[in-house]
Design an enzyme around this catalytic site. Structure first.
Site, PDB file in Angstrom:
ATOM      1  N   ASP A 195      -0.890  16.187  -5.907  1.00 18.13           N
ATOM      2  CA  ASP A 195      -2.272  15.864  -5.554  1.00 18.13           C
ATOM      3  C   ASP A 195      -2.918  17.019  -4.799  1.00 18.13           C
ATOM      4  OD1 ASP A 195      -1.775  13.506  -6.726  1.00 18.13           O
ATOM      5  OD2 ASP A 195      -1.788  12.279  -4.922  1.00 18.13           O
ATOM      6  N   CYS A 233       3.829  15.379  -5.161  1.00 23.30           N
ATOM      7  CA  CYS A 233       3.079  14.503  -6.075  1.00 23.30           C
ATOM      8  C   CYS A 233       2.056  15.286  -6.885  1.00 23.30           C
ATOM      9  CB  CYS A 233       2.378  13.381  -5.315  1.00 23.30           C
ATOM     10  SG  CYS A 233       1.139  13.952  -4.148  1.00 23.30           S
ATOM     11  N   CYS A 249      -0.629  10.601   2.235  1.00 31.87           N
ATOM     12  CA  CYS A 249      -1.909  10.869   1.555  1.00 31.87           C
ATOM     13  C   CYS A 249      -2.995  11.149   2.590  1.00 31.87           C
ATOM     14  CB  CYS A 249      -2.305   9.686   0.675  1.00 31.87           C
ATOM     15  SG  CYS A 249      -0.960   9.062  -0.358  1.00 31.87           S
ATOM     16  N   CYS A 271      -4.143  10.370  -5.852  1.00 31.64           N
ATOM     17  CA  CYS A 271      -3.974   8.920  -5.890  1.00 31.64           C
ATOM     18  C   CYS A 271      -5.122   8.217  -5.162  1.00 31.64           C
ATOM     19  CB  CYS A 271      -2.648   8.550  -5.250  1.00 31.64           C
ATOM     20  SG  CYS A 271      -2.677   8.761  -3.464  1.00 31.64           S
TER      21      CYS A 271
HETATM   22 FE1  FES Z   1       0.482  12.138  -3.126  1.00 28.25          FE
HETATM   23 FE2  FES Z   1      -1.138  10.121  -2.532  1.00 28.25          FE
HETATM   24  S1  FES Z   1       0.629  10.082  -3.792  1.00 28.25           S
HETATM   25  S2  FES Z   1      -1.371  12.190  -2.009  1.00 28.25           S
END
Ligand code: FES
Length: 146
Positions: free
Chosen positions: A37, A35, A108, A64
Site C-alpha cells: 500500500d 502489503c 494502516c 486498503c
Molecule cells: Fe497495508 Fe492497510 S493492509 S496499509
C-alpha cells in the site's frame, strides 16, 4: 460487534480531501513493503517559519480501506492547524478519532502518520528550515497482516 466502526466505514466510503495539490509546499509518500500500500500527502502551508499553518491538505492512497479511512481522518485532523500539530500527529490519535481499528489494521494508520511527517520534512528541506533529524527517525517497519 462490527469489525469496523461507523466512522471507519464513513471515511472509507466518503473519503475527505482526496486529490492532488499541484503547487503543494510539501509532499510525502510512504509505503508498506509487505502489503504494497502507498500513501501520498500534499500540504499547502502558510506563515512564517515556526508559526506556519496547514491551509490545505489532500491525499492519494492506493491501499486498503483502513488506509483510506486513516488518510481521510488524518487530513481532517490537521486541516487549518499549526504545522507543529501536524508534525506531532500520531497514528494513535488517528485511530482514536476513527473510534478504533482492528489490531491487525493498526499499521494502516501508521502510514498516515508517516506520510504527513514526510510531507512536513519535504517542506522543511525545500525551504532550508533547520530541524531536529530525530523527529524524522524511521521506526521499525510496521507489520502488515493483510
Ligand atoms: Fe497495508 Fe492497510 S493492509 S496499509
Amino acid at each position: 460487534m462490527a469489525l469496523y466502526s461507523e466512522k471507519v466505514m464513513d471515511h472509507f466510503r466518503n473519503p475527505r480531501n482526496v486529490g492532488v495539490i499541484e503547487d503543494a509546499d510539501g509532499v510525502g509518500e510512504v509505503g508498506n513493503a509487505k502489503c504494497g500500500d502507498i500513501m501520498k500527502i500534499y500540504l499547502k502551508i502558510e506563515g512564517e517559519p515556526g508559526h506556519e499553518i496547514v491551509t490545505d491538505v489532500k491525499f492519494e492512497t492506493f491501499g486498503c480501506g483502513s488506509a483510506i479511512a486513516s488518510s481521510s481522518m488524518a487530513t481532517e485532523l490537521i486541516m487549518g492547524k499549526p504545522l507543529s500539530e501536524a508534525l506531532t500527529l500520531t497514528n494513535r490519535a488517528v485511530t482514536e478519532a476513527l473510534d478504533g481499528l482492528p489490531a491487525h489494521k493498526l499499521h494502516c494508520s501508521v502510514l498516515a502518520e508517516e506520510a504527513i511527517k514526510a510531507a512536513v520534512k519535504d517542506y522543511f528541506d525545500r525551504n532550508g528550515i533547520a530541524y531536529d533529524p530525530e523527529l524524522f527517525k524511521e521506526g521499525p517497519e510496521p507489520s502488515c497482516a493483510v
